[in-house]
Scaffold this motif. Structure first.
Motif, PDB file in Angstrom:
ATOM      1  N   PHE A 230       0.829  -1.203   0.000  1.00  0.00           N
ATOM      2  CA  PHE A 230       0.000   0.000   0.000  1.00  0.00           C
ATOM      3  C   PHE A 230       0.871   1.265   0.000  1.00  0.00           C
ATOM      4  CE2 PHE A 230      -2.995   3.062   2.005  1.00  0.00           C
ATOM      5  CZ  PHE A 230      -4.009   2.966   1.063  1.00  0.00           C
ATOM      6  N   GLU A 233       2.206   1.858  -3.394  1.00  0.00           N
ATOM      7  CA  GLU A 233       1.192   2.396  -4.301  1.00  0.00           C
ATOM      8  C   GLU A 233       0.935   3.875  -4.024  1.00  0.00           C
ATOM      9  OE1 GLU A 233      -0.126   1.037  -6.915  1.00  0.00           O
ATOM     10  OE2 GLU A 233       0.979  -0.842  -6.601  1.00  0.00           O
ATOM     11  N   ILE A 234       0.971   4.267  -2.760  1.00  0.00           N
ATOM     12  CA  ILE A 234       0.808   5.691  -2.445  1.00  0.00           C
ATOM     13  C   ILE A 234       1.974   6.496  -3.021  1.00  0.00           C
ATOM     14  CG2 ILE A 234       0.756   7.409  -0.597  1.00  0.00           C
ATOM     15  CD1 ILE A 234      -0.730   5.446   1.140  1.00  0.00           C
ATOM     16  N   VAL A 250      -6.940   9.087   0.233  1.00  0.00           N
ATOM     17  CA  VAL A 250      -6.732   7.880   1.015  1.00  0.00           C
ATOM     18  C   VAL A 250      -7.827   7.789   2.074  1.00  0.00           C
ATOM     19  CG1 VAL A 250      -5.187   6.679   2.607  1.00  0.00           C
ATOM     20  CG2 VAL A 250      -4.234   7.905   0.649  1.00  0.00           C
ATOM     21  N   ASP A 289      -8.565   1.038  -7.901  1.00  0.00           N
ATOM     22  CA  ASP A 289      -8.189   1.462  -6.557  1.00  0.00           C
ATOM     23  C   ASP A 289      -7.526   0.306  -5.802  1.00  0.00           C
ATOM     24  OD1 ASP A 289      -9.309   3.948  -7.093  1.00  0.00           O
ATOM     25  OD2 ASP A 289     -11.286   3.332  -6.373  1.00  0.00           O
ATOM     26  N   SER A 300      -7.208   0.334   4.713  1.00  0.00           N
ATOM     27  CA  SER A 300      -7.111   1.603   3.996  1.00  0.00           C
ATOM     28  C   SER A 300      -7.380   1.370   2.518  1.00  0.00           C
ATOM     29  CB  SER A 300      -5.715   2.223   4.187  1.00  0.00           C
ATOM     30  OG  SER A 300      -5.690   3.557   3.748  1.00  0.00           O
ATOM     31  N   LEU A 302      -6.808   3.329  -1.364  1.00  0.00           N
ATOM     32  CA  LEU A 302      -6.263   4.395  -2.197  1.00  0.00           C
ATOM     33  C   LEU A 302      -7.243   4.648  -3.333  1.00  0.00           C
ATOM     34  CD1 LEU A 302      -3.951   6.290  -3.078  1.00  0.00           C
ATOM     35  CD2 LEU A 302      -2.922   4.330  -4.259  1.00  0.00           C
ATOM     36  N   TYR A 352       3.523   9.685   2.068  1.00  0.00           N
ATOM     37  CA  TYR A 352       2.602   8.661   2.550  1.00  0.00           C
ATOM     38  C   TYR A 352       2.404   8.731   4.051  1.00  0.00           C
ATOM     39  CZ  TYR A 352       6.193   5.585   4.585  1.00  0.00           C
ATOM     40  OH  TYR A 352       7.167   5.052   5.376  1.00  0.00           O
TER      41      TYR A 352
END
Length: 372
Positions: A230, A233-234, A250, A289, A300, A302, A352
């Motif tokens: 994650f 990816e952020i 987010v 996403d 979470s 994204l 992030y």
């Protein structure tokens, strides 16, 4: 081609493979290579025996010699297969086979011209077999042995020692062709087998590599992205946002009263709740996403391309609605809900850490009944 050969491999090769626990793909490949070679040799003996009676007009001594050669090779083949099957000692099995085949070939060589024997080209089989079936060291040792044998025959020829031959002059050309054909056929078999096997190993390696990559980047319980994935990816989304201005946001989820479920009915029920919770998040999220479990009961998402606060709040409402139906585990109903916070890039953070922190704080504000 590999898939077409699979039934043949399963029927003829696999029954002779040793049941060696913890074998690597390389070990299995070499075991399969040895069995394939032994079976091919046995088939070659059968074919050449038939051709011997059909095409060659050998003398009685020649036929006897060829019969001894076939018998020795057959004994060596069967012995090697049994050693491999029963003990799993591939090196011993292949060396027994090569030694037996070498003795048989030496008998033919000494009775068919010595240094000038049509059988000499087939000596290349030994180091190639040892290298492919055992390793480079074994191949080197057998290369040296073949070289020494060749030097001995060469020295004997220089000393005027001539070996008789059971091959008539009329059949000599054909005998030379058979020796060359045997050596080249074996090399071709090695090339084809290696190509097929290497492609199979490459496919297996890619599958294992992809599996390990997936395990490294996904949560083992829920199957969704883990924290490491994650964060990657952020950071990718931040890079794209700086490069082309693509916005994103987010969301941060925390299950309400999850600890109570774990403590009252057990962790196996809690795991079931987490799995179902992740499933509902995935089903309510676009394919573009990223849904992730950050740890424990914290999740979470994204949301790429979303930065409008009103649209984000509508998404939060849709996620809350997706959690309303009860979860059924072991014939019991469990009602779950989640506190949800959000952060928008770059309004709430430029990396992030700051984005996750802002979303987490927003989530706690929502848990206390406040809004941002």
């Amino acid at each position: 081609m590999t898939s077409r050969l699979a039934p043949l491999k399963k029927a003829l090769i696999d029954p002779w493979l040793p049941r060696r626990p913890g074998s690597t793909n390389i070990q299995k490949y070499r075991d399969q290579f040895v069995v394939s070679t032994l079976l091919s040799t046995f088939l070659f003996i059968v074919i050449t025996t038939i051709l011997n009676h059909v095409l060659f007009d050998f003398s009685a001594s020649g036929k006897t010699l060829f019969g001894i050669f076939s018998a020795l090779t057959a004994v060596g083949t069967v012995s090697a297969m049994m050693i491999l099957k029963l003990t799993g000692r591939r090196s011993l099995a292949l060396n027994v086979f090569i030694c037996t085949l070498g003795i048989a070939l030496l008998l033919i060589t000494l009775q068919s011209g010595g240094l000038h024997s049509p059988a000499n080209p087939t000596a290349i089989i030994f180091p190639v077999l040892a290298t492919m079936g055992i390793g480079a060291t074994a191949g080197f040792i057998w290369t040296v042995l073949i070289f020494l044998a060749g030097c001995t025959l060469f020295y004997a020829d220089l000393q005027g020692m001539h070996f008789a031959t059971f091959i008539t002059q009329e059949k000599l050309g054909f005998a030379i062709f058979c020796g060359l054909f045997t050596a080249n056929s074996f090399i071709m078999f090695i090339i084809m087998y290696s190509d097929i096997s290497l492609r199979t190993l490459r496919i297996k390696f890619e599958e294992e590599h992809n599996r390990y990559i997936h395990l490294a980047l996904h949560d083992s319980l829920t199957g969704i992205a883990n924290r490491r994935h994650f964060i990657n990816e952020i950071e990718r989304a931040i890079f794209n946002a700086k490069l082309v201005g693509t916005p994103f946001s987010v969301l941060f989820f925390d299950l309400n009263h999850f600890k109570k479920i774990n403590d009252s009915v057990g962790h196996h029920i809690g795991d079931g709740v987490l799995i179902e919770f992740a499933k509902r998040l995935r089903e309510s999220t676009r394919a573009s996403d990223i849904v992730a479990r950050l740890g424990g009961d914290e999740f979470s998402i994204l949301l790429l391309g979303l930065h409008d606060i009103d649209v984000i709040k509508q998404k939060i409402s849709s996620y809350s609605a997706a959690l309303l139906p009860p979860i059924h585990i072991e014939n019991e109903e469990y009602h779950i809900s989640a506190s949800i916070g959000y952060a928008v890039y770059p309004k709430h953070g430029s990396d992030y850490e700051s984005l996750l922190k802002a979303a987490d704080q927003n989530m706690y504000a929502a848990k206390r009944g406040k809004t941002d």
